[in-house]
Design an enzyme around this catalytic site. Structure first.
Site, PDB file in Angstrom:
ATOM      1  N   THR A   1       0.755  -1.094   0.248  1.00  0.00           N
ATOM      2  CA  THR A   1      -0.123   0.036  -0.062  1.00  0.00           C
ATOM      3  C   THR A   1       1.027   1.124   0.013  1.00  0.00           C
ATOM      4  O   THR A   1       0.860   2.268  -0.692  1.00  0.00           O
ATOM      5  CB  THR A   1      -1.076   0.016   1.394  1.00  0.00           C
ATOM      6  OG1 THR A   1      -1.649  -1.202   1.496  1.00  0.00           O
ATOM      7  CG2 THR A   1      -1.832   1.122   1.244  1.00  0.00           C
ATOM      8  N   VAL A   2       1.737   1.289   0.893  1.00  0.00           N
ATOM      9  CA  VAL A   2       2.428   2.612   1.081  1.00  0.00           C
ATOM     10  C   VAL A   2       3.821   2.562   0.243  1.00  0.00           C
ATOM     11  O   VAL A   2       3.958   3.727  -0.495  1.00  0.00           O
ATOM     12  CB  VAL A   2       3.230   2.648   2.484  1.00  0.00           C
ATOM     13  CG1 VAL A   2       3.888   4.121   2.542  1.00  0.00           C
ATOM     14  CG2 VAL A   2       2.157   2.451   3.653  1.00  0.00           C
TER      15      VAL A   2
ATOM     16  N   LYS B   1       6.007   1.688  12.742  1.00  0.00           N
ATOM     17  CA  LYS B   1       6.039   2.026  14.129  1.00  0.00           C
ATOM     18  C   LYS B   1       6.446   0.897  14.978  1.00  0.00           C
ATOM     19  O   LYS B   1       7.073   1.093  16.190  1.00  0.00           O
ATOM     20  CB  LYS B   1       4.799   2.607  14.550  1.00  0.00           C
ATOM     21  CG  LYS B   1       3.453   1.776  14.245  1.00  0.00           C
ATOM     22  CD  LYS B   1       2.596   2.212  12.968  1.00  0.00           C
ATOM     23  CE  LYS B   1       1.714   1.019  12.719  1.00  0.00           C
ATOM     24  NZ  LYS B   1       1.010   1.729  11.115  1.00  0.00           N
TER      25      LYS B   1
ATOM     26  N   GLY C   1      -0.243   8.464  10.130  1.00  0.00           N
ATOM     27  CA  GLY C   1      -0.074   8.454   8.463  1.00  0.00           C
ATOM     28  C   GLY C   1       0.488   9.802   7.994  1.00  0.00           C
ATOM     29  O   GLY C   1       1.282  10.411   8.236  1.00  0.00           O
TER      30      GLY C   1
ATOM     31  N   GLY D   1     -12.596  -4.317   4.365  1.00  0.00           N
ATOM     32  CA  GLY D   1     -11.217  -4.235   4.439  1.00  0.00           C
ATOM     33  C   GLY D   1     -10.580  -3.158   5.238  1.00  0.00           C
ATOM     34  O   GLY D   1      -9.402  -2.778   5.096  1.00  0.00           O
TER      35      GLY D   1
ATOM     36  N   GLU E   1      -8.171  -5.696   9.759  1.00  0.00           N
ATOM     37  CA  GLU E   1      -7.542  -6.956   9.632  1.00  0.00           C
ATOM     38  C   GLU E   1      -8.244  -7.979   9.793  1.00  0.00           C
ATOM     39  O   GLU E   1      -9.180  -8.113  10.793  1.00  0.00           O
ATOM     40  CB  GLU E   1      -5.902  -6.865  10.262  1.00  0.00           C
ATOM     41  CG  GLU E   1      -5.212  -5.695  10.055  1.00  0.00           C
ATOM     42  CD  GLU E   1      -4.340  -5.949   8.627  1.00  0.00           C
ATOM     43  OE1 GLU E   1      -4.331  -6.820   8.156  1.00  0.00           O
ATOM     44  OE2 GLU E   1      -4.023  -4.787   8.352  1.00  0.00           O
TER      45      GLU E   1
ATOM     46  N   ASP F   1      -1.377  -1.286  18.687  1.00  0.00           N
ATOM     47  CA  ASP F   1      -0.768  -0.417  17.358  1.00  0.00           C
ATOM     48  C   ASP F   1      -0.908   1.075  17.881  1.00  0.00           C
ATOM     49  O   ASP F   1       0.213   1.874  17.738  1.00  0.00           O
ATOM     50  CB  ASP F   1      -1.768  -0.355  16.157  1.00  0.00           C
ATOM     51  CG  ASP F   1      -1.664   0.508  15.289  1.00  0.00           C
ATOM     52  OD1 ASP F   1      -0.625   0.345  14.408  1.00  0.00           O
ATOM     53  OD2 ASP F   1      -2.177   1.621  15.029  1.00  0.00           O
TER      54      ASP F   1
ATOM     55  N   LYS G   1       2.534   3.838  18.657  1.00  0.00           N
ATOM     56  CA  LYS G   1       2.558   5.266  18.236  1.00  0.00           C
ATOM     57  C   LYS G   1       2.900   6.126  19.273  1.00  0.00           C
ATOM     58  O   LYS G   1       3.525   6.905  19.304  1.00  0.00           O
ATOM     59  CB  LYS G   1       1.317   5.461  17.349  1.00  0.00           C
ATOM     60  CG  LYS G   1       1.137   4.746  16.243  1.00  0.00           C
ATOM     61  CD  LYS G   1      -0.117   4.867  15.635  1.00  0.00           C
ATOM     62  CE  LYS G   1      -0.173   4.144  14.192  1.00  0.00           C
ATOM     63  NZ  LYS G   1      -1.787   3.901  13.919  1.00  0.00           N
TER      64      LYS G   1
ATOM     65  N   GLY H   1      -3.662   5.017   4.716  1.00  0.00           N
ATOM     66  CA  GLY H   1      -4.079   4.889   3.357  1.00  0.00           C
ATOM     67  C   GLY H   1      -2.791   5.365   2.439  1.00  0.00           C
ATOM     68  O   GLY H   1      -1.699   5.906   2.968  1.00  0.00           O
TER      69      GLY H   1
END
Ligand SMILES: NC(=O)c1ccc[n+]([C@@H]2O[C@H](COP(=O)([O-])OP(=O)(O)OC[C@H]3O[C@@H](n4cnc5c(N)ncnc54)[C@H](OP(=O)(O)O)[C@@H]3O)[C@@H](O)[C@H]2O)c1
Length: 429
Positions: free
Chosen positions: A11-12, A101, A130, A183, A186, A197, A201, A298
């Site tokens: 994605t990234v 991260k 992000g 989607g 996960e 997560d 961060k 995203g």
């Protein structure tokens, strides 16, 4: 000319190549070129043409290639190939940009020490929030400040789930299942919904803001699985919205980091952050209170943050990863110890019989916890009667002890749910 190697084309990584070849191509000219790439599956279609780049099956070989000036690590994971590749690049004094991260929260101090020892660089604007530019704001724009606290909505999946539960009157499991189908979550959602997560961060933000080693060990994490629609409705009656809040706070004992569902007053800057957005509120002196918000994930927003680090490197604007050298980073303290105080929201499900409220009040009074507000809501009956109460500020250990006593009362039919109540951030001078 800077030669860039990109490890990870998902994605990234795909978004980054599109951005570098698209709107940034003219600005960067030949000062930055993508030289090589690495991913697992060479044959996979990636939506961008990568045929002009050298291909590496092994990201560690890419990282070791002396002609690569900057390794961009977009594989993910705290260990494995991402850690190995970043370590190899930093050990030969190369510059590294990453969005990872988990890697930084687990091994940030060790990687920062490699930068100190070998003179490379480690940039990670995309690792938190992000597209929200929070790393550089803390490390650079607010460098002259003393930070008091940071609180944030740092996991878009949890914020989407809680916002949807509230807006559509649905339960956690139902919204999670839909988010997985669409989607947004996960297949194994634990990392997001159990708070780790967001924990990674906040550990990174705390490290930069307070000059500490990023530490997962010092983190207290609670997820959102136990938050019910009933809790959301009862909190609203008292003037609060429930959010998964990551906080880092300075206290006389040290810096505490935690992630937990919490009640935020409707007037709090984080209360209005809906859907999958991220937001961070920083209280610092002398600047005051600052709120940053935007897309926390995203391809486009995250690539924007990664590319900003690459532009800094092209322009020669390279800072120490955590603002000070690794040997000057302090140690955070664990949350919940002496001096950790909070206002709490307590939700109980009880049998509808006389004397229950008196028994609950007695248990709280025994530990010196006083009640601020209390509502009993028979209209929300779920087989038992919900009682919610909020407490005045008190030592977390006293609140926990009172809740333990309440949990074993005969009339209490389910384990009590306790959540912290966030204060509206104030400017501290
Ligand atoms: N997605 C986001 O919105 C977002 C936001 C902020 C930060 N991040 C961070 O950005 C990083 C990348 O995330 P992503 O969403 O882009 O991940 P992703 O879509 O899963 O892509 C991961 C990429 O890494 C490659 N890869 C995996 N194992 C590999 C190995 N052993 N050797 C070489 N390549 C390997 C994969 O190769 P194949 O394609 O061949 O399978 C894939 O191209 C993560 O650290 C993530 O936490 C992501």
């Amino acid at each position: 000319m800077l030669r860039v190697g990109i490890a990870g084309l998902g994605t990234v990584g795909g978004g980054l190549i599109g951005l570098l070849r698209g709107t940034l191509a003219e600005r960067l000219g030949d000062r930055l070129v993508i030289d090589a790439v690495s991913a697992r599956n060479r044959g996979r279609s990636r939506g961008v043409d990568i045929s002009a780049y050298r291909w590496f099956d092994d990201p560690c070989e890419l990282a070791a290639d002396p002609s690569i000036d900057v390794l961009v690590e977009l594989i993910g994971g705290s260990d494995g190939p991402a850690r190995r590749a970043v370590t190899i690049a930093l050990t030969r004094g190369a510059r590294v940009v990453t969005a990872n991260k988990a890697l930084l929260a687990e091994h940030g101090a060790e990687l920062a020490a490699l930068v100190d020892a070998h003179g490379g660089a480690l940039a990670f604007e995309a690792a938190v929030g992000g597209g929200v530019p929070v790393i550089k704001v803390l490390r650079e724009s607010l460098a002259a400040n003393r930070t008091t606290s940071i609180s944030g909505i740092l996991n878009g999946t949890c914020n989407y789930i809680l916002s949807t539960m509230e807006a559509q009157g649905r339960e956690f499991a139902d919204v999670l299942a839909e988010a997985q189908r669409l989607g947004y979550a996960e297949a194994d959602p634990s990392f997001d919904v159990d708070g780790m997560d967001a924990g990674h961060k906040i550990a990174l933000l705390a490290a930069i803001a307070f000059g500490n080693v990023p530490s997962v060990a010092a983190l207290e994490t609670h997820g959102i699985r136990d938050v019910s629609l009933l809790d959301i409705r009862l909190a609203a009656k008292l003037g609060y919205r429930i959010k998964l809040i990551a906080t880092a706070e300075r206290s006389p004992q040290g810096v505490r980091t935690r992630v937990a569902p919490a009640l935020v007053p409707f007037a709090h800057p984080l209360a209005g952050i809906g859907g999958a957005l991220n937001a961070v509120v920083i209280s610092a002196s002398p600047v005051g209170v600052i709120t940053l918000t935007g897309a926390g994930a995203g391809a486009g927003p995250t690539a924007s943050a990664v590319a900003s680090d690459l532009i800094d490197i092209v322009e020669g604007d390279v800072r120490l990863p955590f603002g000070v050298s690794a040997d000057r980073l302090g140690q955070p303290v664990a949350a919940g110890g002496a001096g950790d105080e909070e206002r709490a929201f307590l939700r109980l499900l009880v049998d509808d019989r006389p004397g229950v409220i008196a028994a609950v009040s007695n248990a709280l009074a025994k530990h010196g916890v006083s009640i601020d507000a209390l509502i009993q809501d028979p209209s929300a009956a779920v087989g038992a009667v919900p009682i919610v109460l909020t407490t005045h500020r008190r030592d977390v250990r006293a609140i926990d002890a009172a809740v333990a006593d309440i949990g074993v009362l005969d009339a209490v039919t389910a384990p009590p749910l306790v959540m912290r109540i966030e204060d509206i951030p104030r400017t501290v001078t």
